[in-house]
Scaffold this active site. Structure first.
Site, PDB file in Angstrom:
ATOM      1  N   CYS A 169      28.000  87.420 -31.412  1.00 34.25           N
ATOM      2  CA  CYS A 169      27.603  87.450 -32.825  1.00 34.25           C
ATOM      3  C   CYS A 169      28.631  88.222 -33.629  1.00 34.25           C
ATOM      4  O   CYS A 169      28.932  89.383 -33.320  1.00 34.25           O
ATOM      5  CB  CYS A 169      26.219  88.086 -32.970  1.00 34.25           C
ATOM      6  SG  CYS A 169      25.675  88.195 -34.695  1.00 34.25           S
ATOM      7  N   CYS A 198      17.226  82.064 -19.157  1.00 39.26           N
ATOM      8  CA  CYS A 198      18.458  82.732 -19.598  1.00 39.26           C
ATOM      9  C   CYS A 198      19.011  83.664 -18.524  1.00 39.26           C
ATOM     10  O   CYS A 198      20.231  83.854 -18.429  1.00 39.26           O
ATOM     11  CB  CYS A 198      18.211  83.533 -20.873  1.00 39.26           C
ATOM     12  SG  CYS A 198      18.091  82.530 -22.366  1.00 39.26           S
ATOM     13  N   ASP A 243       9.751  73.391 -41.063  1.00 39.92           N
ATOM     14  CA  ASP A 243      10.722  74.081 -41.918  1.00 39.92           C
ATOM     15  C   ASP A 243      10.088  74.614 -43.198  1.00 39.92           C
ATOM     16  O   ASP A 243      10.641  74.462 -44.281  1.00 39.92           O
ATOM     17  CB  ASP A 243      11.873  73.135 -42.258  1.00 39.92           C
ATOM     18  CG  ASP A 243      13.061  73.877 -42.853  1.00 39.92           C
ATOM     19  OD1 ASP A 243      13.329  75.009 -42.425  1.00 39.92           O
ATOM     20  OD2 ASP A 243      13.710  73.324 -43.759  1.00 39.92           O
ATOM     21  N   CYS A 254      22.263  86.471 -18.708  1.00 39.46           N
ATOM     22  CA  CYS A 254      23.289  86.079 -19.689  1.00 39.46           C
ATOM     23  C   CYS A 254      23.090  86.805 -21.017  1.00 39.46           C
ATOM     24  O   CYS A 254      21.977  86.894 -21.537  1.00 39.46           O
ATOM     25  CB  CYS A 254      23.236  84.573 -19.904  1.00 39.46           C
ATOM     26  SG  CYS A 254      24.418  83.973 -21.133  1.00 39.46           S
TER      27      CYS A 254
END
Length: 369
Positions: A192, A182, A128, A185
């Site tokens: 969003c 995925c 991070d 899809c």
């Protein structure tokens, strides 16, 4: 010098509380560097620094540890059930930001690093920060594949994970990669709220609510209604993702390792309904009227571990005013009084957002002519 076996290192990570661990070679992320530069040149970074700040650095593990040979990458699950929304004006906090998951992640990775150091190797934890693109490290270490929302998906376990890496001079056998699962899809793209996922794996930060709540300046007018009751982060693209939904439909959370703790350890704040009063680490909902009444010191003490532009509390208040405007509680005396108070605030930015909130709530009469 004989390094620990990769299996031993992975087992040590799991024993330390990580939910998944893998190993990759410490090679430069050449294709990712090119992608970061291209997206930055196109303006898609939206002013976000993070790994965009110095792509040469954030895609080269050798910048973290001179002579790096391997990456040990860990994932720690953070998804928990969201408490029922309280019946008052509240702002929603994204799941990853409800507590300091990165603190637990770094602690677990630190145990792996200590094992490697004890064996005579250099090992540094990165998580991070601007030092390394952890998602790419995770993909290379076989933890998962890139979803179309650019998050890493772990097979059978979804994307509700924070990621971190131990960069080490030890040469370890890499894990096998995971193929893209995925398929056709497109649910994350279609769900969003601002259309920020402009192509599979490509996010325009200028539209992404999770970034906009962290960006400086006024909150873009065209996305204020889309922000809804969010005050920090956005989980929409993950919530519609089929692997994540399968877990939730089965009544499971994404965290399956020992780091997840027991149900008794999952504090939701000291106010009923999961609204944090600041005395507990974890929060799902934030009381907006209460937040907007805090002074700078108390506000930063409570929410200061979030990414706040220039560490200025005004930006948390800005987000709260937008969420308050979207609350639909124009008949709530406390809500109206809070908005009216900010109409006379000394900060012109907050006044502008209070004006918008007042009009959104239907209390236009309170706005000065």
């Amino acid at each position: 010098m004989s390094p620990p076996d990769s299996t031993e290192v992975i087992s040590a990570g799991v024993a330390a509380g990580l939910d998944a661990v893998g190993v990759a070679r410490a090679e430069r992320f050449g294709s990712v560097r090119a992608e970061l530069v291209r997206h930055r040149d196109q303006g898609l970074h939206g002013g976000m620094a993070f790994t965009y700040r110095n792509p040469d650095r954030s895609t080269d593990p050798g910048r973290v540890v001179d002579g790096a040979r391997s990456l040990v990458v860990g994932a720690l699950g953070y998804r928990r059930p969201t408490p029922v929304r309280p019946d008052r004006a509240v702002g929603r906090v994204a799941a990853y930001a409800r507590r300091d998951h990165y603190g637990a992640l770094r602690q677990a990775l630190g145990q792996v690093a200590a094992m490697l150091v004890a064996a005579g190797y250099e090992a540094v934890v990165v998580a991070d920060d601007n030092a390394l693109v952890d998602r790419e490290a995770a993909r290379r270490a076989g933890l998962g594949w890139y979803g179309k929302n650019s998050n890493i998906l772990l097979p059978g376990r979804g994307s509700w994970f924070v990621l971190g890496t131990v960069v080490t001079t030890a040469e370890l056998v890499p894990s096998d990669p995971v193929p893209d699962q995925c398929g056709p899809c497109r649910r994350c793209l279609e769900s969003c709220p601002t259309g920020a996922i402009i192509a599979p794996g490509v996010v325009d930060a200028r539209r992404c609510l999770a970034w906009l709540v962290q960006a400086g300046g006024d909150f873009p007018l065209e996305y204020r209604e889309a922000l809804g009751n969010r005050i920090y982060g956005c989980d929409d693209c993950q919530e519609v993702c089929p692997p994540n939904r399968l877990l939730e439909d089965a009544g499971e959370d994404a965290s399956v390792g020992t780091a997840s703790g027991s149900e008794e350890d999952m504090a939701w704040g000291s106010v009923a309904g999961g609204v944090s009063s600041g005395s507990e680490e974890e929060m799902a909902w934030v009381d907006l009227v209460e937040l907007l009444g805090l002074d700078d010191d108390r506000l930063m003490d409570r929410y200061g571990r979030w990414y706040i532009p220039r560490r200025e509390p005004r930006y948390v208040r800005r987000n709260a005013l937008v969420a308050l405007g979207n609350s639909g509680r124009g008949d709530d005396p406390e809500v109206v009084a809070t908005v009216v108070r900010y109409l006379a605030d000394a900060d012109p930015m907050l006044v502008r957002h209070a004006v918008w909130a007042a009009r959104r709530l239907g209390v236009d009469a309170a706005v000065p002519a």
